[in-house]
Design a protein around this motif. Sequence first.
Motif, PDB file in Angstrom:
ATOM      1  N   TYR A  70       5.234  -4.054   1.841  1.00  0.00           N
ATOM      2  CA  TYR A  70       6.335  -3.865   0.900  1.00  0.00           C
ATOM      3  C   TYR A  70       6.482  -2.381   0.634  1.00  0.00           C
ATOM      4  O   TYR A  70       5.526  -1.724   0.192  1.00  0.00           O
ATOM      5  N   ALA A  71       7.671  -1.836   0.915  1.00  0.00           N
ATOM      6  CA  ALA A  71       7.882  -0.400   0.791  1.00  0.00           C
ATOM      7  C   ALA A  71       9.187  -0.104   0.066  1.00  0.00           C
ATOM      8  O   ALA A  71      10.160  -0.862   0.179  1.00  0.00           O
ATOM      9  N   VAL A  72       9.174   0.995  -0.658  1.00  0.00           N
ATOM     10  CA  VAL A  72      10.368   1.552  -1.286  1.00  0.00           C
ATOM     11  C   VAL A  72      10.346   3.055  -1.035  1.00  0.00           C
ATOM     12  O   VAL A  72       9.288   3.636  -0.771  1.00  0.00           O
ATOM     13  N   ALA A  73      11.501   3.693  -1.140  1.00  0.00           N
ATOM     14  CA  ALA A  73      11.595   5.125  -0.861  1.00  0.00           C
ATOM     15  C   ALA A  73      10.787   5.968  -1.844  1.00  0.00           C
ATOM     16  O   ALA A  73      10.323   7.051  -1.497  1.00  0.00           O
ATOM     17  N   THR A  74      10.591   5.490  -3.047  1.00  0.00           N
ATOM     18  CA  THR A  74       9.918   6.272  -4.086  1.00  0.00           C
ATOM     19  C   THR A  74       8.405   6.084  -4.120  1.00  0.00           C
ATOM     20  O   THR A  74       7.743   6.669  -4.969  1.00  0.00           O
ATOM     21  N   GLY A  75       7.869   5.257  -3.229  1.00  0.00           N
ATOM     22  CA  GLY A  75       6.448   4.925  -3.339  1.00  0.00           C
ATOM     23  C   GLY A  75       5.699   4.954  -2.034  1.00  0.00           C
ATOM     24  O   GLY A  75       6.167   5.460  -1.028  1.00  0.00           O
ATOM     25  N   THR A  76       4.520   4.381  -2.102  1.00  0.00           N
ATOM     26  CA  THR A  76       3.682   4.199  -0.924  1.00  0.00           C
ATOM     27  C   THR A  76       3.614   2.695  -0.660  1.00  0.00           C
ATOM     28  O   THR A  76       3.621   1.904  -1.600  1.00  0.00           O
ATOM     29  N   PRO A  77       3.604   2.299   0.599  1.00  0.00           N
ATOM     30  CA  PRO A  77       3.623   0.865   0.912  1.00  0.00           C
ATOM     31  C   PRO A  77       2.416   0.099   0.375  1.00  0.00           C
ATOM     32  O   PRO A  77       1.315   0.630   0.262  1.00  0.00           O
ATOM     33  N   LEU A  78       2.669  -1.143   0.058  1.00  0.00           N
ATOM     34  CA  LEU A  78       1.632  -2.104  -0.345  1.00  0.00           C
ATOM     35  C   LEU A  78       1.565  -3.161   0.749  1.00  0.00           C
ATOM     36  O   LEU A  78       2.601  -3.611   1.249  1.00  0.00           O
ATOM     37  N   ARG A  79       0.366  -3.563   1.120  1.00  0.00           N
ATOM     38  CA  ARG A  79       0.199  -4.674   2.047  1.00  0.00           C
ATOM     39  C   ARG A  79      -0.601  -5.756   1.361  1.00  0.00           C
ATOM     40  O   ARG A  79      -1.463  -5.469   0.539  1.00  0.00           O
ATOM     41  N   LEU A  80      -0.321  -6.987   1.717  1.00  0.00           N
ATOM     42  CA  LEU A  80      -1.041  -8.132   1.170  1.00  0.00           C
ATOM     43  C   LEU A  80      -1.868  -8.778   2.262  1.00  0.00           C
ATOM     44  O   LEU A  80      -1.396  -8.949   3.386  1.00  0.00           O
ATOM     45  N   GLY A  81      -3.082  -9.145   1.920  1.00  0.00           N
ATOM     46  CA  GLY A  81      -3.936  -9.811   2.892  1.00  0.00           C
ATOM     47  C   GLY A  81      -5.241 -10.221   2.251  1.00  0.00           C
ATOM     48  O   GLY A  81      -5.341 -10.334   1.035  1.00  0.00           O
ATOM     49  N   ASN A  96      15.942   3.408 -10.236  1.00  0.00           N
ATOM     50  CA  ASN A  96      16.082   4.214  -9.020  1.00  0.00           C
ATOM     51  C   ASN A  96      15.007   3.977  -7.963  1.00  0.00           C
ATOM     52  O   ASN A  96      14.757   4.829  -7.136  1.00  0.00           O
ATOM     53  N   VAL A  97      14.357   2.812  -8.009  1.00  0.00           N
ATOM     54  CA  VAL A  97      13.327   2.535  -7.004  1.00  0.00           C
ATOM     55  C   VAL A  97      13.956   2.108  -5.675  1.00  0.00           C
ATOM     56  O   VAL A  97      13.364   2.268  -4.626  1.00  0.00           O
ATOM     57  N   GLY A  98      15.156   1.581  -5.725  1.00  0.00           N
ATOM     58  CA  GLY A  98      15.809   1.131  -4.507  1.00  0.00           C
ATOM     59  C   GLY A  98      15.345  -0.251  -4.095  1.00  0.00           C
ATOM     60  O   GLY A  98      14.584  -0.915  -4.795  1.00  0.00           O
ATOM     61  N   GLN A  99      15.779  -0.646  -2.935  1.00  0.00           N
ATOM     62  CA  GLN A  99      15.469  -1.978  -2.426  1.00  0.00           C
ATOM     63  C   GLN A  99      14.077  -2.011  -1.815  1.00  0.00           C
ATOM     64  O   GLN A  99      13.648  -1.079  -1.140  1.00  0.00           O
ATOM     65  N   VAL A 100      13.388  -3.108  -2.037  1.00  0.00           N
ATOM     66  CA  VAL A 100      12.071  -3.315  -1.429  1.00  0.00           C
ATOM     67  C   VAL A 100      12.284  -3.807  -0.004  1.00  0.00           C
ATOM     68  O   VAL A 100      13.009  -4.771   0.227  1.00  0.00           O
ATOM     69  N   THR A 101      11.662  -3.119   0.946  1.00  0.00           N
ATOM     70  CA  THR A 101      11.707  -3.530   2.343  1.00  0.00           C
ATOM     71  C   THR A 101      10.451  -4.336   2.631  1.00  0.00           C
ATOM     72  O   THR A 101       9.336  -3.854   2.422  1.00  0.00           O
ATOM     73  N   GLU A 102      10.640  -5.562   3.106  1.00  0.00           N
ATOM     74  CA  GLU A 102       9.531  -6.470   3.396  1.00  0.00           C
ATOM     75  C   GLU A 102       9.419  -6.635   4.909  1.00  0.00           C
ATOM     76  O   GLU A 102      10.347  -7.123   5.551  1.00  0.00           O
ATOM     77  N   THR A 103       8.298  -6.192   5.462  1.00  0.00           N
ATOM     78  CA  THR A 103       8.074  -6.270   6.901  1.00  0.00           C
ATOM     79  C   THR A 103       6.623  -6.672   7.157  1.00  0.00           C
ATOM     80  O   THR A 103       5.839  -6.807   6.231  1.00  0.00           O
ATOM     81  N   LEU A 104       6.292  -6.829   8.420  1.00  0.00           N
ATOM     82  CA  LEU A 104       4.897  -7.037   8.811  1.00  0.00           C
ATOM     83  C   LEU A 104       4.345  -5.739   9.363  1.00  0.00           C
ATOM     84  O   LEU A 104       4.965  -5.101  10.212  1.00  0.00           O
ATOM     85  N   LYS A 105       3.195  -5.313   8.872  1.00  0.00           N
ATOM     86  CA  LYS A 105       2.469  -4.151   9.384  1.00  0.00           C
ATOM     87  C   LYS A 105       1.045  -4.611   9.663  1.00  0.00           C
ATOM     88  O   LYS A 105       0.370  -5.126   8.774  1.00  0.00           O
ATOM     89  N   TRP A 106       0.613  -4.437  10.885  1.00  0.00           N
ATOM     90  CA  TRP A 106      -0.723  -4.866  11.296  1.00  0.00           C
ATOM     91  C   TRP A 106      -0.940  -6.349  10.983  1.00  0.00           C
ATOM     92  O   TRP A 106      -2.027  -6.768  10.595  1.00  0.00           O
ATOM     93  N   GLY A 107       0.130  -7.133  11.098  1.00  0.00           N
ATOM     94  CA  GLY A 107       0.039  -8.571  10.873  1.00  0.00           C
ATOM     95  C   GLY A 107       0.007  -8.981   9.416  1.00  0.00           C
ATOM     96  O   GLY A 107      -0.182 -10.160   9.112  1.00  0.00           O
ATOM     97  N   GLN A 108       0.178  -8.026   8.513  1.00  0.00           N
ATOM     98  CA  GLN A 108       0.150  -8.323   7.083  1.00  0.00           C
ATOM     99  C   GLN A 108       1.510  -8.037   6.459  1.00  0.00           C
ATOM    100  O   GLN A 108       2.189  -7.090   6.855  1.00  0.00           O
ATOM    101  N   PRO A 109       1.911  -8.828   5.464  1.00  0.00           N
ATOM    102  CA  PRO A 109       3.139  -8.525   4.742  1.00  0.00           C
ATOM    103  C   PRO A 109       3.029  -7.144   4.097  1.00  0.00           C
ATOM    104  O   PRO A 109       2.019  -6.814   3.481  1.00  0.00           O
TER     105      PRO A 109
END
Length: 132
Positions: free
Chosen positions: A57-68, A42-55
């Motif tokens: 990764y967000a799902v409805a059940t969590g808090t976003p992760l950024r890579l950099g 039930n985590v749902g689909q991972v949404t992959e976007t750029l935030k502040w120029g960094q990749p």
Amino acid sequence: MRPAPPIPDDIQAALNVLPDAARPVLFRLREAIFEVASTIQNVGQVTETLKWGQPSYAVATGTPLRLGITKTGVPAIFVHCQTTIVADARLALEPDLSFEGNRAVLVPQDRAFPDAALRQVIHSALTYRSRR
């Protein structure tokens, strides 16, 4: 576990500007995010976007992760500083992982990739809201 989808062009471009030595670690972290997400019910689909120029990764059940990378060039997973993700990981996973403040899990390149510990952090972030 499902493999990570192909890397979108904007994500690839953001990673391409980072130091050569950091990129393989960040690609491995990206793969781990998608793999861990595929194992959580039930985590749902991972949404992959750029935030502040960094990749990011967000799902409805969590808090976003950024890579950099940190200011000193160390690859890292960044989380929202007002979550308990880093504090919880510090208690459970130190010395397997290193941290920067309450927002970053560092992945030093001078030792073995701490795959199991990083997957625990990723799982914790992807389920953060559902556990609250």
